[in-house]
Motif scaffolding. Structure first.
Motif, PDB file in Angstrom:
ATOM      1  N   ALA A  73       0.092  -1.210  -0.290  1.00 49.91           N
ATOM      2  CA  ALA A  73      -0.011  -0.049   0.064  1.00 49.91           C
ATOM      3  C   ALA A  73       0.865   1.144  -0.369  1.00 49.91           C
ATOM      4  O   ALA A  73       0.409   2.206  -0.844  1.00 49.91           O
ATOM      5  CB  ALA A  73      -0.969  -0.246   1.210  1.00 49.91           C
ATOM      6  N   LYS A  74       1.870   1.067   0.648  1.00 49.61           N
ATOM      7  CA  LYS A  74       2.593   2.448   0.844  1.00 49.61           C
ATOM      8  C   LYS A  74       3.412   2.670  -0.253  1.00 49.61           C
ATOM      9  O   LYS A  74       3.735   3.569  -0.556  1.00 49.61           O
ATOM     10  CB  LYS A  74       3.998   2.224   2.048  1.00 49.61           C
ATOM     11  N   PHE A  75       3.686   1.617  -0.928  1.00 48.71           N
ATOM     12  CA  PHE A  75       4.719   1.642  -2.277  1.00 48.71           C
ATOM     13  C   PHE A  75       3.463   2.046  -3.501  1.00 48.71           C
ATOM     14  O   PHE A  75       3.435   3.674  -4.536  1.00 48.71           O
ATOM     15  CB  PHE A  75       4.984   0.451  -2.456  1.00 48.71           C
ATOM     16  N   TRP A  76       2.590   1.783  -3.922  1.00 50.03           N
ATOM     17  CA  TRP A  76       1.125   1.752  -4.742  1.00 50.03           C
ATOM     18  C   TRP A  76       1.012   2.644  -4.404  1.00 50.03           C
ATOM     19  O   TRP A  76       0.662   3.399  -5.373  1.00 50.03           O
ATOM     20  CB  TRP A  76       0.469   0.499  -4.403  1.00 50.03           C
ATOM     21  N   MET A 115      10.371  -0.096  -0.694  1.00 47.14           N
ATOM     22  CA  MET A 115       9.310  -1.106  -0.088  1.00 47.14           C
ATOM     23  C   MET A 115       8.993  -2.640  -0.595  1.00 47.14           C
ATOM     24  O   MET A 115       8.563  -3.443  -0.428  1.00 47.14           O
ATOM     25  CB  MET A 115       7.549  -0.121  -0.461  1.00 47.14           C
ATOM     26  N   ALA A 116       9.407  -2.361  -2.021  1.00 44.75           N
ATOM     27  CA  ALA A 116       9.195  -3.755  -2.470  1.00 44.75           C
ATOM     28  C   ALA A 116      10.347  -4.642  -1.760  1.00 44.75           C
ATOM     29  O   ALA A 116       9.923  -5.610  -2.155  1.00 44.75           O
ATOM     30  CB  ALA A 116       9.810  -2.805  -4.552  1.00 44.75           C
ATOM     31  N   ARG A 150       9.197  -4.609  -7.717  1.00 50.13           N
ATOM     32  CA  ARG A 150       8.136  -3.988  -8.037  1.00 50.13           C
ATOM     33  C   ARG A 150       7.211  -4.361  -8.829  1.00 50.13           C
ATOM     34  O   ARG A 150       5.883  -4.097  -9.002  1.00 50.13           O
ATOM     35  CB  ARG A 150       8.771  -2.802  -8.738  1.00 50.13           C
ATOM     36  N   ARG A 151       7.596  -4.692 -10.025  1.00 51.43           N
ATOM     37  CA  ARG A 151       6.094  -5.111 -10.690  1.00 51.43           C
ATOM     38  C   ARG A 151       5.204  -6.231 -10.061  1.00 51.43           C
ATOM     39  O   ARG A 151       4.406  -6.063  -9.827  1.00 51.43           O
ATOM     40  CB  ARG A 151       7.024  -6.083 -11.661  1.00 51.43           C
ATOM     41  N   ALA A 159      -0.946  -4.843  -5.669  1.00 53.45           N
ATOM     42  CA  ALA A 159      -1.669  -4.042  -5.158  1.00 53.45           C
ATOM     43  C   ALA A 159      -3.310  -4.020  -6.120  1.00 53.45           C
ATOM     44  O   ALA A 159      -4.297  -3.312  -5.357  1.00 53.45           O
ATOM     45  CB  ALA A 159      -1.019  -2.949  -5.032  1.00 53.45           C
ATOM     46  N   LEU A 160      -3.019  -4.212  -7.039  1.00 55.21           N
ATOM     47  CA  LEU A 160      -3.815  -3.696  -8.114  1.00 55.21           C
ATOM     48  C   LEU A 160      -5.280  -4.681  -8.042  1.00 55.21           C
ATOM     49  O   LEU A 160      -5.848  -4.440  -8.121  1.00 55.21           O
ATOM     50  CB  LEU A 160      -3.718  -3.883  -9.875  1.00 55.21           C
TER      51      LEU A 160
END
Length: 547
Positions: free
Chosen positions: A383-386, A436-437, A488-489, A495-496
């Motif tokens: 959540a923090k990353f995205w 984060m990742a 990251r991916r 997240a999505l």
């Protein structure tokens, strides 16, 4: 003799004197999903307060009249104080009165962390930067329990719904705020490179006492009453409680060197400090400072996602309200097809961010549940990353809805520019995107992480074919442990998928369908405003209107 050359017209009236909560249907829906027993009366009252013109003036003044550092008094005595405009103190009082700091750790009733999270998002719409000390006070409270004596004296004040900015001994105050000091100039996020020393200095009522010498490159909100800091003790990196005022009433040897001149976050004082034999007390086990910091970081990282979600909502509200009033090319902007696509796209992003951030808060309320424990560990860095990574792009697009008026600040009254400058901070502080990742990769090493995400996505099984395909593949990808190049991916895809599953449970079909078609199935461009033409723009925009 002066001659009037024109009449001012076709300019929107400001978005003021409205209730931030009352018409926030996405937030209300997320609350119903994550905390169905919650009484939202307190949030409605807070939303009414935060939407007033009076509070908006406080937010403007706190940003225009920025904090000022005074290292010495007129006689040459070292004082190390930061002066704030009275509006800063008015905002801090409002935030603590709303219980957005340490209150949830002692509050009775259902879902105190979700309640606090929703209030935190609402307050961010008004003024985000003063929430830095509020967030830190929230995060340090459970860690402070590892020193029972200190917590017995300071815990009640950290949970008190009050505000006292004076530098006084703890016995003379009924309310406290606390900060954290971890990063150093040579290390940044690499806190293990810490060079600050902690030398044993006996023991007293608060336990083992140390003399701390070193520096902190970033110490936000230096006027907090106390800090948890990292320093290298004989047993290794450890966590210490360091008050500004010592029990005997003297000032601790914390010297503020300068205040940081930041892109945004202007109302908050971020400082560089040195400790010259400052006194601190051990908190937790010697040599276990880094794990403690990571626990506190989990909570502040959630607040970064909450804060960006609140900023998104405010930027969207301003854009919707402006375009509903402004006319161009023969009709209101909000009626123009291209603009409707942009606004609907922003509305989807905002609602999805709100849903994900509040889902993390739900996990904090159910910490004793193993599924929720794993979800908190996995979804917090995601959540923090995205959400935070999407913030700056979101803010720029929302600003563009106002045209040149969005770019102009006009003595702090141009709120959209302030939002845009604030957006990057939540992505950078408390660990930037790569941190984060990588933290997500560490979380996937838990054997049940993939299974926990599968259970999280299960309510939306069969709801959309593209989501089904993504949901089927994700658990295995998590269990196979993606490489750092893929981190990251993986964070983006989890997240999505989780956002889509949450929207299926809380949002109308028009929102869920458009989100899946664009974010999951790929019927979307590289910028906002590229939703497929079959999306129900009317339903999506109507749901997001602020008043």
């Amino acid at each position: 003799m002066s001659v009037a050359t024109h009449e001012v017209f076709n300019q929107p009236r400001p978005l003021a004197d409205y209730n931030l909560f009352e018409n926030n249907r996405p937030l209300q829906a997320a609350l119903k999903l994550n905390a169905p027993q919650l009484d939202t009366g307190e949030l409605c009252a807070l939303g009414a307060l935060l939407g007033t013109r009076e509070m908006q003036v406080h937010a403007r003044l706190a940003n225009v009249h920025t904090p000022q550092l005074r290292t010495h008094d007129r006689y040459g005595h070292r004082i190390d104080e930061v002066e704030f405009h009275p509006s800063y103190h008015a905002l801090m009082a409002a935030a603590t009165n709303a219980g957005l700091h340490g209150t949830p750790w002692t509050q009775q009733g259902p879902s105190p962390h979700v309640l606090r999270a929703a209030g935190f998002m609402l307050f961010t719409e008004l003024e985000p930067s003063i929430l830095c000390p509020i967030s830190m006070s929230y995060a340090v409270t459970p860690a402070l329990r590892r020193n029972e004596a200190v917590h017995a004296d300071w815990g009640p004040g950290l949970a008190s719904r009050g505000y006292d900015p004076a530098l006084k001994p703890w016995r003379d105050k009924g309310a406290f705020t606390m900060g954290m000091g971890m990063t150093e100039k040579q290390g940044g996020s690499d806190v293990r490179s810490n060079t600050t020393d902690a030398v044993p200095d006996g023991e007293d009522n608060w336990g083992p006492r140390f003399r701390i010498t070193g520096h902190k490159w970033f110490l936000s909100a230096p006027m907090c009453d106390a800090f948890l800091v990292l320093a290298r003790a004989p047993a290794g990196l450890s966590c210490f409680f360091l008050p500004r005022i010592l029990p005997d009433g003297t000032r601790n040897a914390l010297h503020i060197l300068r205040l940081k001149d930041k892109l945004g976050n202007k109302a908050n004082a971020s400082s560089e400090v040195e400790f010259h034999g400052a006194i601190g007390w051990l908190v937790g086990e010697p040599g276990r400072g880094v794990p403690q910091i990571l626990e506190m970081g989990t909570m502040t990282r959630m607040d970064c996602a909450l804060g960006t979600s609140g900023l998104m909502r405010q930027a969207l509200s301003i854009a919707l309200d402006h375009t509903a009033q402004r006319e161009a090319f023969g009709k209101r902007l909000i009626e123009q097809p291209a603009m409707r696509n942009v606004l609907a796209d922003l509305a989807l992003e905002s609602e999805a961010a709100t849903a994900l951030a509040l889902r993390v808060a739900r996990a904090f309320d159910r910490a004793g549940d193993e599924q929720e424990r794993v979800i908190a560990r996995v979804l917090t860095p995601i959540a923090k990353f995205w959400v935070c990574k999407r913030g700056s792009h979101f803010g720029q697009e929302a600003m563009e809805c106002l045209g040149g008026n969005g770019y102009v600040e006009e003595d702090g009254e141009g709120v959209m520019a302030r939002i845009y400058r604030e957006m990057p901070v939540n992505s950078i502080w408390e660990g930037a995107g790569n941190i984060m990742a990588l933290d997500l990769l560490r979380a996937t090493r838990q054997a049940d992480a993939g299974a926990a995400i599968a259970r999280e996505l299960a309510p939306a099984n069969g709801a959309h074919p593209a989501l089904d395909r993504m949901a089927a593949a994700l658990p295995a990808r998590m269990e196979q442990m993606a490489t750092e190049r893929e981190a990251r991916r993986l964070a983006q895809e989890v997240a999505l998928a989780v956002q889509a599953a949450l929207l299926y449970q809380s949002a109308p079909g028009a929102v869920f369908d458009a989100f899946c078609a664009s974010r999951i199935a790929g019927d979307w461009g590289q910028v906002f405003g590229t939703l497929p033409s079959g999306a129900d723009f009317d339903a999506i925009i109507d749901r997001a209107m602020p008043r």
